[in-house]
Design a protein around this motif. Sequence first.
Motif, short mmCIF file in Angstrom:
data_model
loop_
_atom_site.label_atom_id
_atom_site.label_comp_id
_atom_site.label_asym_id
_atom_site.label_seq_id
_atom_site.Cartn_x
_atom_site.Cartn_y
_atom_site.Cartn_z
N TRP A 140 -8.49 2.58 -1.32
CA TRP A 140 -8.81 3.53 -2.39
C TRP A 140 -9.84 4.56 -1.95
CZ3 TRP A 140 -5.88 3.92 -6.55
CH2 TRP A 140 -5.00 2.85 -6.80
N ASP A 141 -10.74 4.20 -1.08
CA ASP A 141 -11.70 5.18 -0.56
C ASP A 141 -11.01 6.21 0.32
OD1 ASP A 141 -13.79 3.89 -1.83
OD2 ASP A 141 -14.14 2.55 -0.12
N ASP A 142 -9.95 5.77 1.02
CA ASP A 142 -9.25 6.66 1.95
C ASP A 142 -8.21 7.54 1.26
OD1 ASP A 142 -10.74 5.48 3.95
OD2 ASP A 142 -9.19 3.98 4.41
N GLU A 143 -7.52 6.99 0.27
CA GLU A 143 -6.35 7.67 -0.28
C GLU A 143 -6.56 8.26 -1.67
OE1 GLU A 143 -3.89 8.29 1.49
OE2 GLU A 143 -4.14 6.92 3.17
N ARG A 144 -7.55 7.81 -2.41
CA ARG A 144 -7.74 8.32 -3.77
C ARG A 144 -8.27 9.75 -3.74
NH1 ARG A 144 -11.15 4.42 -7.12
NH2 ARG A 144 -12.51 4.74 -5.32
N PRO A 145 -7.58 10.70 -4.35
CA PRO A 145 -8.06 12.09 -4.36
C PRO A 145 -9.38 12.19 -5.12
CG PRO A 145 -5.75 11.95 -5.02
CD PRO A 145 -6.28 10.56 -5.02
N SER A 146 -10.31 12.91 -4.57
CA SER A 146 -11.63 13.01 -5.20
C SER A 146 -11.70 14.13 -6.23
CB SER A 146 -12.70 13.25 -4.12
OG SER A 146 -12.40 14.44 -3.39
N ASP A 147 -10.76 15.08 -6.17
CA ASP A 147 -10.81 16.25 -7.04
C ASP A 147 -9.62 16.31 -8.00
OD1 ASP A 147 -8.95 16.63 -5.09
OD2 ASP A 147 -9.46 18.73 -4.69
N CYS A 148 -9.02 15.18 -8.28
CA CYS A 148 -7.83 15.15 -9.12
C CYS A 148 -8.21 14.96 -10.59
CB CYS A 148 -6.88 14.03 -8.68
SG CYS A 148 -5.46 13.82 -9.75
N THR A 149 -7.59 15.77 -11.45
CA THR A 149 -7.78 15.63 -12.90
C THR A 149 -6.43 15.75 -13.59
OG1 THR A 149 -9.97 16.65 -12.77
CG2 THR A 149 -8.95 16.51 -14.94
N MET A 198 0.81 -1.21 0.00
CA MET A 198 0.00 0.00 0.00
C MET A 198 0.85 1.27 0.00
SD MET A 198 -3.01 -1.31 -0.07
CE MET A 198 -2.20 -2.60 -1.01
N LYS A 199 2.01 1.20 0.64
CA LYS A 199 2.87 2.38 0.71
C LYS A 199 3.49 2.68 -0.66
CE LYS A 199 5.18 3.44 4.33
NZ LYS A 199 6.18 3.49 5.45
N GLU A 200 3.76 1.65 -1.43
CA GLU A 200 4.27 1.90 -2.79
C GLU A 200 3.18 2.50 -3.67
OE1 GLU A 200 6.87 -0.66 -5.01
OE2 GLU A 200 7.31 -1.88 -3.22
N ILE A 201 1.99 2.00 -3.54
CA ILE A 201 0.87 2.58 -4.31
C ILE A 201 0.69 4.04 -3.93
CG2 ILE A 201 -1.59 2.44 -4.84
CD1 ILE A 201 -1.47 -0.53 -4.15
N LEU A 202 0.80 4.32 -2.65
CA LEU A 202 0.64 5.70 -2.17
C LEU A 202 1.73 6.61 -2.74
CD1 LEU A 202 -1.02 7.57 -0.40
CD2 LEU A 202 0.44 6.94 1.54
N VAL A 203 2.95 6.08 -2.87
CA VAL A 203 4.04 6.85 -3.48
C VAL A 203 3.67 7.25 -4.90
CG1 VAL A 203 6.36 6.61 -4.47
CG2 VAL A 203 5.96 6.02 -2.09
#
Length: 421
Positions: A341-350, A302-307
């Motif tokens: 993904w619910d916690d870390e995925r930005p909701s306003d990213c484009t 998960m930490k690599e995905i977060l990176v």
Amino acid sequence: MGDVSAPDLISDLPQSIVESILTRLPIRDAVRTSILSSRWRYKWATLTQLLFDEKCVISSNDRCKVEDSLVKFITRTLFLHQGPIHKFQLTTSHLQCCPDIDQWLLFLSRNDIKELVLELGEGEWFRVPSCLFNCKKLTRLDLFRCEFDPPPSFKGFLCLKSLNLHQVLVSPEAIESLISSCPLLESLALSYFDSLALTIIAPNLKYLCLEGEFKDICLENTPLLVAMSVAMYMTDDIAEHFEQSSSCNFNRFLGSVPRLERLIGHIYFTKYLSIGDDLGRLPVTYVHLKVVELNQVSFEDMKEILVVLRLITNSPNLRELQISGSSNTLATIDAPDLDFWDDERPSDCTFKQLKLVKMTDMSGVPHEMEFIKFLLANSPVLEMMSISPCVYVMDGRLNMLIELLRFRRASAQAEILFIQD
């Protein structure tokens, strides 16, 4: 009628053009032009660039004979040379610890050498003589398989712009001191170093290439860096060091590179960036970063995905993204933690500039698919996303393709290319 000699148009060319022609010839052929006429006898002798390799002498199965011929050819060439030598390059597998190299370097240090390339082959390592550190006008230095030990009186190469050290025996302190004492340094390449902890202070550095076993890397003062390529090899000692580390590697490595345009991370790079405490909000936005290539990303970590997420979501002008997965992701098929993904995925990213995405060695595991889904849903100008399954995945390829086709696409012209080798 008497014989009328044809005009010698080549010999009457300006010296700068003659030198340009001779420079494009192998040094052996350039020296041979001395037999053309008396006017050509020493034209080669003022060349400012001398490039030597094994093609300078007649090939033979007798190694000693080749060595002897090469040494004699280079020594004679330098002895007959007239004027400054700006570039000297020696590429050979025959001369490792030859004492004649010391004499050549002493000669070059007295002839305004600006570019020096020593690429020596396997065998006993060549110890760089102290006279090298007197080459005050050096702008480029490439050393392969050498021992490098600057004397205490050495104050740096004040004109050096490019430094390439490949399999060089040198202390970490000496490398750091050398880098920081080259104020004009723009390009730095370090490869095949063992257990090296390195702090880089280079305010004019633009290009960085690192490959080897690095315990720690800190880019402390590199504000002009525009491109970097990093490959990190893992040993048990380094893995143990990583486990004990609490500093945020992401911030230490990428926290001070605001002008970065191209980033290539090879093996263990994202693993290295994931070590340490949570970096929280990034200290920099990578407004110039256009190309990101990350290899062997472990989607079970998960930490690599977060990176990866932190990096690309803070790169508003990203145009091209390439990611290869790690085969270890096969182990995660039965236990996905999709709450991540619910916690870390930005909701306003484009991703307003992202046009090309290449995903290779994909296993079709849930975290990979969620990542692809996130990219497709937030890339309004995406033109192409190519996906190559891992060679170990055979049965699940059809299910992967069906799921991909169900994902919503923000770009109407986005094409998904599923590549099966």
